[in-house]
Design an enzyme around this catalytic site. Structure first.
Site, PDB file in Angstrom:
ATOM      1  N   CYS A   1       0.819  -1.378   0.231  1.00 25.53           N
ATOM      2  CA  CYS A   1      -0.112  -0.322   0.005  1.00 25.53           C
ATOM      3  C   CYS A   1       0.325   1.233   0.444  1.00 25.53           C
ATOM      4  O   CYS A   1       0.573   2.681  -0.181  1.00 25.53           O
ATOM      5  CB  CYS A   1      -1.082  -0.450   0.781  1.00 25.53           C
ATOM      6  SG  CYS A   1      -1.860  -1.536   1.582  1.00 25.53           S
TER       7      CYS A   1
ATOM      8  N   HIS B   1      -2.651   7.844   3.150  1.00 23.63           N
ATOM      9  CA  HIS B   1      -3.590   6.464   2.827  1.00 23.63           C
ATOM     10  C   HIS B   1      -4.586   5.767   3.374  1.00 23.63           C
ATOM     11  O   HIS B   1      -5.034   5.796   4.302  1.00 23.63           O
ATOM     12  CB  HIS B   1      -2.898   4.962   2.681  1.00 23.63           C
ATOM     13  CG  HIS B   1      -3.192   3.496   2.882  1.00 23.63           C
ATOM     14  ND1 HIS B   1      -3.698   3.564   1.535  1.00 23.63           N
ATOM     15  CD2 HIS B   1      -2.923   2.605   3.092  1.00 23.63           C
ATOM     16  CE1 HIS B   1      -3.810   2.205   1.392  1.00 23.63           C
ATOM     17  NE2 HIS B   1      -3.466   1.620   2.622  1.00 23.63           N
TER      18      HIS B   1
ATOM     19  N   ASN C   1      -9.334   0.591   0.119  1.00 22.78           N
ATOM     20  CA  ASN C   1      -8.619   0.821   0.475  1.00 22.78           C
ATOM     21  C   ASN C   1      -8.356  -0.447  -1.103  1.00 22.78           C
ATOM     22  O   ASN C   1      -8.036  -1.251  -2.294  1.00 22.78           O
ATOM     23  CB  ASN C   1      -7.960  -0.916   1.184  1.00 22.78           C
ATOM     24  CG  ASN C   1      -6.760  -0.355   1.230  1.00 22.78           C
ATOM     25  OD1 ASN C   1      -5.994   0.048   0.384  1.00 22.78           O
ATOM     26  ND2 ASN C   1      -6.265  -0.990   2.520  1.00 22.78           N
TER      27      ASN C   1
HETATM   28  N1  ACO Z   1     -18.944  -8.313   9.115  1.00 26.60           N
HETATM   29  C1  ACO Z   1     -18.896  -8.326  10.246  1.00 26.60           C
HETATM   30  N2  ACO Z   1     -18.498  -9.103  11.035  1.00 26.60           N
HETATM   31  C2  ACO Z   1     -17.130  -8.930  10.789  1.00 26.60           C
HETATM   32  C3  ACO Z   1     -16.559  -8.986   9.533  1.00 26.60           C
HETATM   33  C4  ACO Z   1     -17.224  -8.320   8.876  1.00 26.60           C
HETATM   34  N3  ACO Z   1     -17.300  -8.487   7.191  1.00 26.60           N
HETATM   35  N4  ACO Z   1     -15.105  -8.893   9.426  1.00 26.60           N
HETATM   36  C5  ACO Z   1     -15.158  -9.345  11.004  1.00 26.60           C
HETATM   37  N5  ACO Z   1     -15.880  -9.252  11.932  1.00 26.60           N
HETATM   38  C6  ACO Z   1     -15.832  -9.962  13.004  1.00 26.60           C
HETATM   39  C7  ACO Z   1     -14.776 -10.971  13.400  1.00 26.60           C
HETATM   40  O1  ACO Z   1     -15.470 -12.228  13.397  1.00 26.60           O
HETATM   41  C8  ACO Z   1     -15.021 -10.103  14.856  1.00 26.60           C
HETATM   42  O2  ACO Z   1     -15.986 -11.534  15.937  1.00 26.60           O
HETATM   43  P1  ACO Z   1     -15.613 -11.902  17.387  1.00 26.60           P
HETATM   44  O3  ACO Z   1     -15.960 -10.724  18.104  1.00 26.60           O
HETATM   45  O4  ACO Z   1     -17.092 -12.500  17.266  1.00 26.60           O
HETATM   46  O5  ACO Z   1     -14.738 -12.669  17.080  1.00 26.60           O
HETATM   47  C9  ACO Z   1     -15.626  -9.143  15.402  1.00 26.60           C
HETATM   48  O6  ACO Z   1     -16.064  -8.578  13.898  1.00 26.60           O
HETATM   49  C10 ACO Z   1     -14.847  -7.944  15.344  1.00 26.60           C
HETATM   50  O7  ACO Z   1     -13.058  -8.233  14.367  1.00 26.60           O
HETATM   51  P2  ACO Z   1     -12.333  -7.129  14.440  1.00 26.60           P
HETATM   52  O8  ACO Z   1     -10.991  -8.260  13.631  1.00 26.60           O
HETATM   53  O9  ACO Z   1     -11.761  -7.314  16.016  1.00 26.60           O
HETATM   54  O10 ACO Z   1     -12.546  -5.971  14.263  1.00 26.60           O
HETATM   55  P3  ACO Z   1     -11.650  -4.517  14.112  1.00 26.60           P
HETATM   56  O11 ACO Z   1     -12.217  -3.770  15.468  1.00 26.60           O
HETATM   57  O12 ACO Z   1     -10.857  -4.611  14.374  1.00 26.60           O
HETATM   58  O13 ACO Z   1     -11.819  -4.312  12.593  1.00 26.60           O
HETATM   59  C11 ACO Z   1     -10.396  -4.932  10.575  1.00 26.60           C
HETATM   60  C12 ACO Z   1     -11.216  -5.061  11.762  1.00 26.60           C
HETATM   61  C13 ACO Z   1     -11.398  -2.824   9.870  1.00 26.60           C
HETATM   62  C14 ACO Z   1     -10.039  -5.724   9.332  1.00 26.60           C
HETATM   63  C15 ACO Z   1      -9.181  -3.407  11.593  1.00 26.60           C
HETATM   64  O14 ACO Z   1      -8.767  -4.309  12.189  1.00 26.60           O
HETATM   65  C16 ACO Z   1      -8.308  -2.359  10.382  1.00 26.60           C
HETATM   66  O15 ACO Z   1      -8.757  -2.300   9.778  1.00 26.60           O
HETATM   67  N6  ACO Z   1      -7.423  -2.618  10.460  1.00 26.60           N
HETATM   68  C17 ACO Z   1      -5.915  -2.573   9.123  1.00 26.60           C
HETATM   69  C18 ACO Z   1      -6.597  -4.030   7.811  1.00 26.60           C
HETATM   70  C19 ACO Z   1      -5.597  -2.785   6.554  1.00 26.60           C
HETATM   71  O16 ACO Z   1      -5.483  -2.077   6.704  1.00 26.60           O
HETATM   72  N7  ACO Z   1      -5.126  -3.683   6.258  1.00 26.60           N
HETATM   73  C20 ACO Z   1      -4.107  -3.598   4.564  1.00 26.60           C
HETATM   74  C21 ACO Z   1      -3.310  -2.684   5.168  1.00 26.60           C
HETATM   75  S1  ACO Z   1      -2.734  -2.062   3.514  1.00 26.60           S
HETATM   76  C22 ACO Z   1      -1.525  -3.563   2.402  1.00 26.60           C
HETATM   77  O17 ACO Z   1      -0.641  -2.999   2.626  1.00 26.60           O
HETATM   78  C23 ACO Z   1      -3.006  -4.425   1.945  1.00 26.60           C
END
Ligand code: ACO
Length: 322
Positions: A113, A249, A279
Site C-alpha cells: 500500500c 492512505h 483500500n
Molecule cells: N462483517 C461482520 N463481522 C465481521 C467482519 C465483517 N466483514 N469481519 C470481521 N467480523 C467480526 C469478527 O469475526 C469479530 O467477531 P468476534 O468478536 O465474534 O470474534 C468482530 O467482527 C470484530 O473483529 P475485529 O477484527 O476485532 O474488528 P476490528 O474492529 O479490528 O476491525 C478491521 C477489523 C476493519 C480489519 C480493522 O482491524 C482494520 O482495518 N485493520 C487494518 C487492516 C488494513 O488496513 N489492512 C490493509 C493494510 S494495507 C496493505 O498493504 C494491503
C-alpha cells in the site's frame, strides 16, 4: 533544479461499483459493521480483463493532460503496484509503450500500500540528482484480484483504482522531504502466500489471497504513522499548523482519524475517499490527491502531507508544496 514539483494529477476507477449492500448478499456481513469499523460504503471493482495497466494508463493520460505535457517529454516512469499485469515486463514498461514514451526509464516499485509514496520518493531522488526533468509517477492496483470473496474479514476492505502525477524539476517548491521505511519482521501479519519462487498452489485462485491479522495490522499502523508524521515534520522543519491538507492512505477511517488527531488537524483538513474507494493499496493516495485537486479543495501554494502504510510492513511519507 532543487525541487520536484507536481504539475498535473489524474486518476481512473473501474466502472463497476460494489456496495456494502451487494456484499451482504455474498458474505455474512452488514453495511453497519463495515461502515462503523472502516468508514467504507462502496468500492470499484475491475471488470474481467480490465488490468492494473489499463487503469494506470488512463490515470497517466489524465495527469499528462492536466499538466499540459506530451508523453514524449517524460524521461522517467515509476509505477507503484503489487498487482502488476504480468511478472514481466513491468507495468511501467507496458504503460510507457501505450503512452508512446518509449525510450525513457521505466520500472515498478512493490511496497504494497505504500507503493505510490515510495515511487514518489524515488522519483524525487532522481530529480534532485539531476537524472530526471519530467517524471510520471503512478500508483495502480487491481487488488480485488487477490481477494477471497468468502473471507469476510478481508473482502470488505479492498477496491481497485489508479492515480498518477506528473513531476517537473523546478526551482520552486516542490517536494520538501520524503521518508521511506520498512520492517520485514512483520510479514506474518499481512502477506500473499504464493509467488513465482515459492510456487503457486492447487487452491482456489491458485492460492493467491490476502492473509491478514487485521486487528494487529491496525495497531501497528496507528503507532507507526504516528511516529512517521512527526519525523516528517521535523525533517522539513515545519509545525503541524503549517500543513494545509493531510492526504493519507485510505485503508480505514479510524486509522486516518488517529493520524489527524496526532497532527492536531480537524477532519475538515483531511482528504477522505475511503468511503467511496475502499483500500486501493498503491492507488489510494494519488486517487485521493486527484480528487482533492479536481474538487478544488487543494489549491496551488498549499502544503500537503502524504502518508501510507502497507504490507512488508512498509511506510512512507512526502511533504510538499502543491
Ligand atoms: N462483517 C461482520 N463481522 C465481521 C467482519 C465483517 N466483514 N469481519 C470481521 N467480523 C467480526 C469478527 O469475526 C469479530 O467477531 P468476534 O468478536 O465474534 O470474534 C468482530 O467482527 C470484530 O473483529 P475485529 O477484527 O476485532 O474488528 P476490528 O474492529 O479490528 O476491525 C478491521 C477489523 C476493519 C480489519 C480493522 O482491524 C482494520 O482495518 N485493520 C487494518 C487492516 C488494513 O488496513 N489492512 C490493509 C493494510 S494495507 C496493505 O498493504 C494491503
Amino acid at each position: 533544479m532543487k525541487y520536484a514539483r507536481i504539475i498535473g494529477t489524474g486518476s481512473a476507477l473501474p466502472e463497476k461499483v460494489l456496495t456494502n449492500a451487494d456484499l451482504e448478499k455474498i458474505v455474512d456481513t452488514s453495511d453497519e459493521w463495515i461502515r462503523t469499523r472502516t468508514g467504507i460504503t462502496e468500492r470499484h471493482i475491475a471488470a474481467e480483463g480490465e488490468t492494473t495497466g489499463d487503469l494506470a494508463f488512463l490515470a497517466a493520460q489524465r495527469a499528462l493532460e492536466a499538466a499540459g505535457v506530451k508523453a514524449s517529454e517524460i524521461d522517467l516512469i515509476i509505477v507503484g503496484t503489487t498487482t502488476p499485469d504480468l511478472i514481466f515486463p513491468s507495468t511501467a514498461c507496458l504503460v510507457q509503450h501505450r503512452l508512446g514514451a518509449n525510450g525513457c526509464a521505466a520500472f515498478d516499485v512493490n511496497a504494497a500500500c505504500s507503493g505510490f509514496v515510495y515511487a514518489l520518493g524515488v522519483a524525487n531522488a532522481f530529480m534532485r540528482s539531476g537524472q530526471s526533468k519530467k517524471a510520471l509517477v503512478i500508483g495502480a492496483e487491481t487488488l480485488t484480484r487477490m481477494v477471497d470473496w468468502t473471507e469476510r474479514e478481508s473482502c470488505v476492505l479492498f477496491g481497485d483504482g489508479a492515480g498518477a502525477v506528473v513531476l517537473e524539476a523546478s526551482a520552486e517548491p516542490g517536494i520538501f522531504t520524503t521518508r521511506m521505511r520498512a520492517d520485514g519482521g512483520f510479514k506474518h501479519l499481512l502477506f500473499n502466500p504464493v509467488g513465482v519462487s515459492v510456487g503457486f498452489k492447487d487452491e482456489p485462485n491458485h492460492g493467491v489471497r490476502i492473509s491478514m491479522l487485521g486487528r494487529e495490522v491496525f495497531k501497528v499502523a496507528v503507532k507507526t504513522l504516528d511516529a512517521l508524521v512527526g519525523e516528517t515534520l521535523e525533517d522539513a522543519g515545519m509545525k503541524e499548523d503549517e500543513i494545509d491538507w493531510l492526504i493519507p492512505h485510505q485503508a480505514n477511517l479510524r486509522i486516518i482519524e488517529a493520524t489527524a488527531k496526532r497532527l492536531n488537524m480537524s477532519m475538515d483538513r483531511v482528504i477522505v475517499t475511503v468511503d467511496k474507494h475502499a483500500n486501493t493499496s498503491s492507488g489510494s493516495v494519488p486517487l485521493a490527491l486527484d480528487y482533492a485537486v479536481r474538487s478544488g479543495k487543494v489549491q496551488r501554494g498549499q502544503n500537503l502531507l502524504l502518508e501510507a502504510f502497507g504490507g512488508g510492513f512498509t511506510w512512507a511519507s512526502a511533504l510538499l508544496r502543491y
